[in-house]
Structure formats: C-alpha cells, structure tokens
Design a protein around this motif. Structure first.
Motif, PDB file in Angstrom:
ATOM      1  N   VAL A   1      13.492   9.416 -10.839  1.00 51.73           N
ATOM      2  CA  VAL A   1      13.754  10.302  -9.503  1.00 51.73           C
ATOM      3  C   VAL A   1      13.389  12.032  -9.791  1.00 51.73           C
ATOM      4  O   VAL A   1      12.566  12.507  -9.093  1.00 51.73           O
ATOM      5  CB  VAL A   1      15.341  10.232  -9.184  1.00 51.73           C
ATOM      6  CG1 VAL A   1      15.431  11.310  -7.831  1.00 51.73           C
ATOM      7  CG2 VAL A   1      15.721   8.723  -8.950  1.00 51.73           C
ATOM      8  N   TYR A   2      13.666  12.392 -11.056  1.00 51.55           N
ATOM      9  CA  TYR A   2      13.303  13.543 -11.394  1.00 51.55           C
ATOM     10  C   TYR A   2      11.814  13.822 -11.369  1.00 51.55           C
ATOM     11  O   TYR A   2      11.296  14.881 -10.857  1.00 51.55           O
ATOM     12  CB  TYR A   2      13.817  14.054 -12.814  1.00 51.55           C
ATOM     13  CG  TYR A   2      15.340  14.647 -12.878  1.00 51.55           C
ATOM     14  CD1 TYR A   2      16.371  14.300 -11.705  1.00 51.55           C
ATOM     15  CD2 TYR A   2      16.047  14.743 -14.008  1.00 51.55           C
ATOM     16  CE1 TYR A   2      17.590  14.810 -11.806  1.00 51.55           C
ATOM     17  CE2 TYR A   2      17.218  15.065 -14.237  1.00 51.55           C
ATOM     18  CZ  TYR A   2      18.104  15.192 -13.156  1.00 51.55           C
ATOM     19  OH  TYR A   2      19.286  15.584 -13.330  1.00 51.55           O
ATOM     20  N   ASP A   3      11.080  12.910 -11.845  1.00 51.97           N
ATOM     21  CA  ASP A   3       9.655  12.956 -11.897  1.00 51.97           C
ATOM     22  C   ASP A   3       9.008  13.078 -10.316  1.00 51.97           C
ATOM     23  O   ASP A   3       8.028  13.602 -10.318  1.00 51.97           O
ATOM     24  CB  ASP A   3       9.001  11.822 -12.771  1.00 51.97           C
ATOM     25  CG  ASP A   3       9.363  11.762 -14.190  1.00 51.97           C
ATOM     26  OD1 ASP A   3       9.690  12.987 -14.906  1.00 51.97           O
ATOM     27  OD2 ASP A   3       9.087  10.806 -14.819  1.00 51.97           O
ATOM     28  N   ASP A   4       9.756  11.956  -9.605  1.00 54.51           N
ATOM     29  CA  ASP A   4       9.141  12.024  -8.286  1.00 54.51           C
ATOM     30  C   ASP A   4       9.381  13.408  -7.756  1.00 54.51           C
ATOM     31  O   ASP A   4       8.657  13.931  -6.735  1.00 54.51           O
ATOM     32  CB  ASP A   4       9.775  10.916  -7.528  1.00 54.51           C
ATOM     33  CG  ASP A   4       9.175  10.793  -6.384  1.00 54.51           C
ATOM     34  OD1 ASP A   4       7.758  10.767  -6.000  1.00 54.51           O
ATOM     35  OD2 ASP A   4       9.861  10.315  -5.067  1.00 54.51           O
ATOM     36  N   ILE A   5      10.665  13.938  -7.766  1.00 54.15           N
ATOM     37  CA  ILE A   5      10.750  15.313  -7.152  1.00 54.15           C
ATOM     38  C   ILE A   5       9.811  16.241  -7.769  1.00 54.15           C
ATOM     39  O   ILE A   5       9.259  16.811  -7.110  1.00 54.15           O
ATOM     40  CB  ILE A   5      12.344  15.741  -7.693  1.00 54.15           C
ATOM     41  CG1 ILE A   5      13.245  14.809  -7.036  1.00 54.15           C
ATOM     42  CG2 ILE A   5      12.505  17.122  -7.345  1.00 54.15           C
ATOM     43  CD1 ILE A   5      14.824  15.142  -7.549  1.00 54.15           C
ATOM     44  N   ARG A   6       9.582  16.403  -8.938  1.00 55.51           N
ATOM     45  CA  ARG A   6       8.521  17.260  -9.559  1.00 55.51           C
ATOM     46  C   ARG A   6       7.201  16.997  -8.989  1.00 55.51           C
ATOM     47  O   ARG A   6       6.490  17.897  -8.667  1.00 55.51           O
ATOM     48  CB  ARG A   6       8.559  17.180 -10.948  1.00 55.51           C
ATOM     49  CG  ARG A   6       9.686  17.617 -12.132  1.00 55.51           C
ATOM     50  CD  ARG A   6       9.885  17.290 -13.346  1.00 55.51           C
ATOM     51  NE  ARG A   6      10.643  18.229 -13.914  1.00 55.51           N
ATOM     52  CZ  ARG A   6      11.215  17.972 -15.256  1.00 55.51           C
ATOM     53  NH1 ARG A   6      10.499  17.028 -15.783  1.00 55.51           N
ATOM     54  NH2 ARG A   6      11.941  18.577 -15.813  1.00 55.51           N
ATOM     55  N   ALA A   7       6.931  15.906  -8.921  1.00 55.95           N
ATOM     56  CA  ALA A   7       5.471  15.569  -8.277  1.00 55.95           C
ATOM     57  C   ALA A   7       5.267  15.718  -6.817  1.00 55.95           C
ATOM     58  O   ALA A   7       4.311  16.481  -6.469  1.00 55.95           O
ATOM     59  CB  ALA A   7       5.216  13.915  -8.299  1.00 55.95           C
ATOM     60  N   THR A   8       6.472  15.400  -6.193  1.00 57.58           N
ATOM     61  CA  THR A   8       6.225  15.848  -4.451  1.00 57.58           C
ATOM     62  C   THR A   8       6.365  17.288  -4.260  1.00 57.58           C
ATOM     63  O   THR A   8       5.719  17.747  -3.654  1.00 57.58           O
ATOM     64  CB  THR A   8       7.507  15.166  -3.912  1.00 57.58           C
ATOM     65  OG1 THR A   8       7.464  13.818  -4.070  1.00 57.58           O
ATOM     66  CG2 THR A   8       7.663  15.500  -2.567  1.00 57.58           C
TER      67      THR A   8
ATOM     68  N   GLN B   1       5.659  19.665  -6.525  1.00 57.83           N
ATOM     69  CA  GLN B   1       4.532  20.208  -7.318  1.00 57.83           C
ATOM     70  C   GLN B   1       5.246  21.565  -8.056  1.00 57.83           C
ATOM     71  O   GLN B   1       4.566  22.589  -8.124  1.00 57.83           O
ATOM     72  CB  GLN B   1       3.377  20.679  -6.634  1.00 57.83           C
ATOM     73  CG  GLN B   1       2.876  19.506  -5.887  1.00 57.83           C
ATOM     74  CD  GLN B   1       1.615  20.068  -5.191  1.00 57.83           C
ATOM     75  OE1 GLN B   1       1.505  21.242  -4.525  1.00 57.83           O
ATOM     76  NE2 GLN B   1       0.815  19.172  -4.483  1.00 57.83           N
ATOM     77  N   THR B   2       6.218  21.363  -8.998  1.00 61.48           N
ATOM     78  CA  THR B   2       6.871  22.063  -9.751  1.00 61.48           C
ATOM     79  C   THR B   2       7.468  21.376 -11.062  1.00 61.48           C
ATOM     80  O   THR B   2       7.883  20.097 -10.674  1.00 61.48           O
ATOM     81  CB  THR B   2       8.202  22.846  -9.045  1.00 61.48           C
ATOM     82  OG1 THR B   2       8.702  23.608  -9.812  1.00 61.48           O
ATOM     83  CG2 THR B   2       9.194  21.641  -8.450  1.00 61.48           C
TER      84      THR B   2
END
Length: 133
Positions: free
Chosen positions: A17-24, A26-27
């Motif tokens: 989930v953290y990876d998806d947040i970061r990708a979505t 862009q941070t």
C-alpha cells in the motif's frame, strides 16, 4: 498515541500500500495518517483504495474543487489533521490565501444556516426535492 508504522517496520501487505501511495502521489513521503492506520492493514488498504478512487481518479469535479470540499467537511467535523493535509494539497493545486478565506466564509455560513434550518425544522420546499427535477 497510536504507533506509526514506518516502511522498514511494515509487513509486506502494508509495504504494498505504501508503494502504491508513493507511485500514485509521485513522492517518497508517507503521511502519518497512513502510518497510523497501517496498524490494521485491511483498514489501510480499504481506506487508500477508496481515497484513491474518490480523490485521484478522473471525474467531473476538478482536483482543486475536490480538495476544497474535503477541507469543508474536515472543518465541519473538526479534524485538524485532515484540515492541515488537505489545505496543503489544495495549495499545491493552486488554492490562494484569498480562496482559503472565501472557503472558510462559505463553510461558516453553511454551518450557520444548516443549524438554523435544523433548529426551526424547516420543511423542504417541493421544488427543491430531487424527484421533482
């Protein structure tokens, strides 16, 4: 205070989930809100998926307007964290100090008139009912 789950302490489910947040977004930054609700991974995943669908996916409402609505609800509900995070997001999408002031005036007025309508138990005009459009 709730323990904040950092990336290096997270389970594989939380890291996804953290990876998806970061990708979505862009941070590399993960907000404390997500770190707190990561204490219950199903809630983290469900909440992120809902927020992403409502706030990020294309729609008829402009992204800045979405943030303004979120601020209005957060002010009304008294959520300091949400006010701060969505005000920052709105500023990033172009909200000026003047817009913020105007928004707060609208929120205050709507809360006042809502309370008056509720207190007086004002019946809804037939012309305003959704089925009559």
């Amino acid at each position: 205070m709730t323990k904040l789950i950092e990336y290096d302490q997270a389970s594989a489910e939380v890291k996804a989930v953290y990876d998806d947040i970061r990708a979505t977004r862009q941070t590399e930054y993960i907000n404390n809100f997500w770190k707190a609700i990561a204490n219950h991974p199903p809630t983290l995943k469900r909440t992120w998926e809902t927020l992403k669908e409502v706030m990020v996916s294309p729609g008829e409402i402009d992204p800045l307007v979405r943030e303004l609505i979120y601020i209005a609800v957060s002010v009304t509900n008294g959520c300091d964290y949400c006010i701060a995070s969505h005000t920052a997001a709105a500023r990033g999408k172009g909200m000026s100090d003047a817009m913020f002031g105007e928004l707060l005036g609208i929120i205050a007025t709507a809360n006042t008139t809502n309370r008056l309508a509720n207190g007086y138990q004002v019946p809804v005009d037939e012309i305003f009912k959704i089925g009559d459009r």
